[in-house]
Design an enzyme around this catalytic site. Structure first.
Site, PDB file in Angstrom:
ATOM      1  N   GLU A  61       6.419  -2.794  -6.958  1.00 30.16           N
ATOM      2  CA  GLU A  61       6.127  -1.065  -7.254  1.00 30.16           C
ATOM      3  C   GLU A  61       6.988  -0.532  -8.284  1.00 30.16           C
ATOM      4  O   GLU A  61       6.597   0.158  -9.082  1.00 30.16           O
ATOM      5  CB  GLU A  61       5.926  -0.344  -6.091  1.00 30.16           C
ATOM      6  CG  GLU A  61       4.734   0.693  -6.321  1.00 30.16           C
ATOM      7  CD  GLU A  61       3.777   1.006  -5.190  1.00 30.16           C
ATOM      8  OE1 GLU A  61       4.659   1.390  -3.982  1.00 30.16           O
ATOM      9  OE2 GLU A  61       2.712   0.617  -4.846  1.00 30.16           O
ATOM     10  N   MET A 105       0.895  -1.314  -0.040  1.00 30.22           N
ATOM     11  CA  MET A 105      -0.040   0.015   0.124  1.00 30.22           C
ATOM     12  C   MET A 105       0.895   1.253   0.040  1.00 30.22           C
ATOM     13  O   MET A 105       1.805   1.429   0.659  1.00 30.22           O
ATOM     14  CB  MET A 105      -0.976  -0.169   1.329  1.00 30.22           C
ATOM     15  CG  MET A 105      -2.109   1.022   0.859  1.00 30.22           C
ATOM     16  SD  MET A 105      -3.233   0.977   2.485  1.00 30.22           S
ATOM     17  CE  MET A 105      -1.889   1.125   3.843  1.00 30.22           C
ATOM     18  N   CYS A 106       0.419   2.026  -0.685  1.00 27.28           N
ATOM     19  CA  CYS A 106       1.167   3.471  -0.821  1.00 27.28           C
ATOM     20  C   CYS A 106       0.084   4.801  -0.789  1.00 27.28           C
ATOM     21  O   CYS A 106      -1.010   4.660  -0.889  1.00 27.28           O
ATOM     22  CB  CYS A 106       2.060   3.723  -2.149  1.00 27.28           C
ATOM     23  SG  CYS A 106       3.307   2.215  -2.128  1.00 27.28           S
ATOM     24  N   GLY A 107       0.487   5.844  -0.858  1.00 28.82           N
ATOM     25  CA  GLY A 107      -0.267   7.013  -1.237  1.00 28.82           C
ATOM     26  C   GLY A 107       0.559   7.753  -1.952  1.00 28.82           C
ATOM     27  O   GLY A 107       1.662   7.975  -2.227  1.00 28.82           O
ATOM     28  N   ARG A 155      -0.572   5.302   4.894  1.00 25.87           N
ATOM     29  CA  ARG A 155      -0.435   4.559   3.735  1.00 25.87           C
ATOM     30  C   ARG A 155       0.914   4.218   3.399  1.00 25.87           C
ATOM     31  O   ARG A 155       1.028   3.305   2.578  1.00 25.87           O
ATOM     32  CB  ARG A 155      -1.056   5.064   2.560  1.00 25.87           C
ATOM     33  CG  ARG A 155      -2.722   5.447   2.648  1.00 25.87           C
ATOM     34  CD  ARG A 155      -3.291   6.234   1.493  1.00 25.87           C
ATOM     35  NE  ARG A 155      -3.315   5.128   0.266  1.00 25.87           N
ATOM     36  CZ  ARG A 155      -4.687   4.544   0.254  1.00 25.87           C
ATOM     37  NH1 ARG A 155      -5.589   4.530   1.017  1.00 25.87           N
ATOM     38  NH2 ARG A 155      -4.795   3.790  -0.788  1.00 25.87           N
TER      39      ARG A 155
END
Lengths: 476, 476, 476, 476
Positions: free
Chosen positions: D137, D1-3, D27
């Protein structure tokens, strides 16, 4: 060994002090500190590492004021990151609040030989001490400040006249208060302290190179037993002991001081060349080239070459980027890898080499270099040291680890020492300069046995002050 | 300018590489990087700063493997802390995944003169590039890797034979994959690359000093247009261009290489002494002492002294603790304070001084030292440079800032240059070594105007390769 | 405000202390320090920042020993990197050498109200002080150690019995020597100090949460005027003042202590819920939801909701990653951006909100949150504080900056204060809990005006000790 | 998960972005990066750690420009200092030079399920890749940029229309060039991307809390398969896939998104309360108090309390100063020490406790807290989870370590899972919310089995996209 510097009467005192300390960096690479005063507040910064890294623009900008004092401290190897904070605590100058003077800052170069005895006496009267497990120099400094606090004279100069005669050993102090800057030299002048001037500003420094490196004028050394007080731009001189002839540490000429400094009226570099010439006279040898262990042996090697007529050569190259190096050579034992010196194979191959250094304490560097010279094809290597065997150690501010690991033992004669060094280093011959040869090079005459012209205790075992902490006060 | 090093077939490859790079530190102080391979994984570390600080025990411990390659990069002044992360991105070796070889690491010393042209061509075919605003060397490296990826030969050696002829300029490449180590030297041999051996391990290094500093054996230089491939401990040699005589950069002899290195069979230090002797013959002067700007001028100064009979003296002392210094001298304008060099006043006072350096680019150091020598009482100062005027700059890996700020302009004759340098530095006379004098010292004979024995473009303006990116491919 | 912790008789004393201090982190975020003793040597580490970052594995590994004491210090905002070294100097525990006890370490939570007076008296008798420009707590600590040094009793307990009656103010001391661990609580018990036990080990901590957070057993609080000495695993209790009823700081119940701590036999969290219930009884209002300013107001808000029947809602979210944040909102003035709290728009839109916090000093947070609630659509915002107006400041260890910037002035009645806070925050109504309401929630009965059950000086102006340094000794 | 976050058309774009990322910190706590553009140059900074520490004043000052994009990355535990440089390399946004657009920056939240397949295809055509051993990613991002480079359409929007249909999985991209800012949402809208506006500036953010935290106006979510292009302050909308109903990740409602965000028109906090109410209806129990595992379980616990009438209590306190903590509890095994949560003994002693959390993956936290509740005297502990068993993992951007260590196995029915969790945690009973209960709380109706209203693959195993890299393209 340490270096001290101070300036007053200049708008950028801390900046000037940082440059002054940079020029004294060879006297201590462990840590540095500066305290400045700007009319109302004192500012301080101490940190582990080299002056050129510690006192960057933003640090210096915080140290505002027209007066500042600073110190550089001796380097011990292998300092890890987590010790930086600890180092900073132990670094000087030390600051104390002492009534009626307010804040008093003190920077010290040297070693008191009765500091622990004095500390015990003060502690027995209920004084508490800041330092635990700290080094000798911090104990010295705190003891001196405690004694100043306990004295009753109304002026700081008056108190120092009472306190300084209680101290034994070798020392150069710089004291700063909101009013005064004071420089003190021990009664025998064992540790150097120099006075300089730049326009309206006065400077005090361990060596002239720091004064001249700032393009300031070297005025004169502080005399043995003299105390200089600077207040409102004016200097007054005071004495706190009976007048005695100077016995400046002779190792300052040989090794400690920077070659571009002046000591007792003589260029350090020229004295070192003279030591090399004396050595060539005393210990000549048939050879093809003279090489120095750089950079310490450069000047004596050149002097040896001049006197002997054997050509000087840059056969050993010193690595520029040494300082604190954390890399390690690969582990295999049969390699003898140096990260500090390289040999110029073409310069030494097939040659008989005179290898010159200024002194030999533990012999590790000489051992490595002789081995590498031989591996590079040198036919013979003759080790020549431009000072006598370092047999007796020093109690006036030298790293004790070196004292314990020295090669030359006090009870040995020179021939035996040379034999040991030959065996240790693998050199084909070893010779030291004699004590009288050293005096001839430094003072133009042999050692005066009634009253030696220098402190030469490390070579002769004749310590010029009591060593109360160690042996209950024998005077030599 | 940069330095590259590689080793394979030894249990502590990264440790060995860190020591090798430490010995090449004079070729680049900005940043360093090492990539190692341990049979399955590649490990990498890059950081700004000096090798001796970057590759400490814990960093090296992570870089496991029996093969490693590394690079040191050129120093630019005033790098601030916040730029460290950025530097690390730009540091080499560069790693890419290229099918069918898997990970390919490349370290590069030199400069391609058509890299931007090639990059544009690749971009026009839809290739995307990693680097934005990066320096030339990173573009070179990525372009080379992109071309390797785009080639179709099944072997890496095969692809390099296709790709290398497309590159113009001066370069030494070291390439590492999970299978092979490859060393490449440009068709004219402008940038040096040396092969060494220690027991079963092979080494590649920009200079012999890194090989011999590890007590390994220097085997031979990689030849112009040669590609060496090491696989399973065996070496094969390949050529990728028509055989041409070597034109090794003559500035490697004069300044770049370490004095303890060997170039074209000659000791760099001895070549520099020979340059000094040639200079003494060409530009003699009546004087009292010969001083070097240390340490770069040391060897030529000694050679000048040997030939002229004027005594050599250590009149200028180089500060040991330079490196990255953040302190600044006080602001007042009338002081000309050096943090790097000090004068030994007693050595120069009243003397006529021959001041020797190996070259002069911007003239700032010479200007300061001449001024300080005069202030210290030198009667006359005669500046002697052991190479010709640096008039034409360099497109093969030299910091362009220096090119732009050079004193000597391409259109001036030597007399005019000397006049300018006299005016700039305040020296009483200025003389450069002639081009033929330089060739005599380096090669034992004058410049061969049909086919120069070295790349001397910075002195003569005769660039031996096309300069496609700049001027559309003129060949001299 | 600070936190102290100690443990003895356990093999990993420093590790245990680091966890104990972590649980006391809410009492001080500026810096932390630990001193350990391992039978022969003392080890120390102090650093700026949070305990969880300072005392990593390698730092703790150096702090060997079976006894350790530590402290966390109050946070001031905006500490820059270059101040870390300075902070480390000022951090506790403080170490001194005192004969005949050797090294004595002292950690202190609280404030002496006559430390400067005592310091002056000691200085007038020739004592010198370490600290210049340091904060009050360091002066307190050094003064206490100086007095211990100057006392003449042969035992440390004996000396403390002489020295402690000289000290005025609120304090909890932990003292460690090579032989003993001593815990001291001031004569009125204003600052808390708790005794815990885990198997054979004894613990001292500012709060029970540190003891229970280590799964150890909370034994009892140190009593007002009590001194606990632990030696060879055995505890003895001593008194150094006439017995007086406890007047523990009531703000410990309201704000300082962690909700999972126990004070005077009561759960801090439950006391805070009770404060909220009292508040609902005293200052009811017709509204739709009760929201807390998280996390400080959570418990009183829940109590308010329970008593009033108005539903509790998480309308304001506290950002997890606050701590030291260096980012800044964009400069435009019309935005009122919080980096710490966000509003849940859907929860408050169109609602009448009771906004509960435990206290209000400067009012900045309340002001921002009221504004943001309104912008998010809250119809009404009624601010309710679960303690009386903080009108009189504190001289027992609270950051003076807060004292000076408090909203409620000493001469104002509550109605006027509420009016000011309404105007400042934009709330539709403001109400504080009454002094008697506070006492009912904390002690189950109103304030005993003859002898208050707590120190409530910040609310009432009735200081229970002399304030010699400030006003020459008025007692309330 | 990232933002991810982006802004254009505002004078302090990087500052705004740093605050936006700070609001998205939940995040991803591993690293952060910002790239800005100021009309001519791009500026970039990436670093390991929290946004609030990375983007201090001086870093932000270097990132000038009126447009900026940024990313925060997932936290992995135990990152050591020496890895910071490595992290910085892997952090986003990624920058590439792509003709004819020049520099293209891309920030990505999500995961492509065919990136490795695409990478292989590109590599087989001779493309070289930057990343080795990097995370998924980074591969996704580079593959996307490579495809953009290889496409032939003249505009970036045109190329994206060609390239995006090749990508499978869940993604939100933000792309920035010198001309445009582009936001992209995957065809099923699995990953959220929100559009905001503040005066003339446009913002893109993973969640509305970042937009509203900047007091900007939330405009609307980017639609599934939509691409928004902002140029010269104007927005155009494009589609790149056939229109499909949104299947936003349901775990965004349950856990990922911040409680103050809005998703699909609903307040996340209110949805979580509704989940708690559903849970109370489905899995009621006779008990004395409802406690949350803070802060994740707070809202569901409050909902559970509202529905069941069992009082809500703050029985477990979350430590404020967690983040990256390097201290470790003492080694003895019989202690079960938490550095993160403490129990309020008085609140739970003798009580039957309903313990609510939003989900249970590995069960470690629940296990510790149940044990500590029991030790603190809780009579019964009933664990209630406000989502179904997390049985099937996730291939759309969740840390795989969690997938592998999950308690609930795909083949187990709920009763068996509850038994396992009972045994693991020691709870007296365990219950999960049903899938239909979850849909009722989130969407107001049960799961539509023909076309689920959300991506619920982690609960149901029904993956809405092909998983080409893993299983050759099964579609559920």
């Amino acid at each position: 060994m340490c270096g001290v510097f101070a300036v007053c009467g200049t708008p950028e005192a801390a900046k000037t002090t940082s440059v002054g300390l940079h020029h004294l960096q060879h006297r201590g690479q462990e840590a540095g500190g500066i305290v400045s005063f700007e009319g109302e507040h004192f500012y301080e910064h101490r940190e582990g590492g080299l002056i050129g890294r510690i006192f960057n623009k933003s640090v210096v900008a915080r140290l505002s004021g027209t007066a500042a004092i600073g110190q550089v401290r001796y380097s011990t190897s292998g300092v890890k990151h987590e010790d930086v904070v600890k180092q900073a605590r132990d670094a000087q100058p030390m600051l104390k609040k002492i009534l009626p003077f307010g804040t008093v800052a003190l920077a010290h170069n040297g070693n008191l030989t009765n500091a622990k005895t004095l500390q015990l006496e003060l502690a027995l009267t209920g004084k508490v001490f800041e330092t635990q497990k700290s080094d000798d120099e911090m104990i010295d400094t705190e003891v001196a400040l405690m004694l100043i606090g306990a004295a009753i004279e109304p002026t700081l100069v008056g108190r120092l006249k009472t306190v300084l005669p209680l101290l034994e050993g070798a020392y150069a102090f710089i004291v700063m208060t909101s009013k005064q800057m004071i420089g003190v030299c021990d009664p025998l002048g064992i540790r150097p302290l120099m006075l300089g001037r730049y326009k309206g500003a006065w400077m005090l420094a361990s060596e002239t190179c720091a004064i001249e490196g700032l393009d300031a004028e070297f005025v004169r050394p502080i005399q043995p037993g003299e105390m200089i007080a600077i207040e409102d731009g004016k200097i007054t001189s005071h004495t706190f002991s009976v007048k005695q002839p100077s016995r400046l540490c002779i190792f300052e000429h040989i090794y400690f001081s920077k070659p571009d400094s002046t000591l007792e009226g003589k260029s350090v570099m020229q004295t070192r060349e003279a030591l090399g010439r004396e050595l060539a006279r005393e210990a000549s040898i048939d050879a093809d080239i003279v090489c120095a262990i750089p950079d310490s042996g450069n000047y004596a090697a050149l002097g040896f070459s001049q006197e002997s007529g054997i050509p000087f050569a840059f056969g050993i190259i010193r690595h520029h980027y040494v300082g604190r190096v954390f890399i390690q050579p690969p582990d295999e034992r049969d390699r003898d890898i140096s990260l500090k010196h390289n040999i110029v194979r073409a310069a030494v191959q097939g040659k008989r080499v005179v290898l010159v250094d200024d002194s030999l304490v533990r012999g590790i560097t000489a051992q490595r270099i002789v081995a590498r010279l031989k591996r590079a094809g040198a036919r013979e290597v003759h080790l020549r040291l431009s000072s006598p065997p370092w047999q007796h150690g020093c109690y006036y501010g030298i790293d004790e680890a070196n004292v314990h690991r020295r090669v030359a033992k006090p009870y040995e004669n020179v021939a035996v020492v040379c034999e040991h060094v030959c065996a240790l280093t693998g050199a084909d011959s070893v010779a030291y300069l004699s004590v009288d040869g050293m005096y001839r090079a430094v003072h133009g005459e042999p050692r005066n046995s009634t009253c030696a012209q220098s402190c030469d205790a490390c070579f002769t075992g004749r310590f010029p002050t009591p060593l109360t902490d160690r042996c209950g006060g024998r005077i030599h």
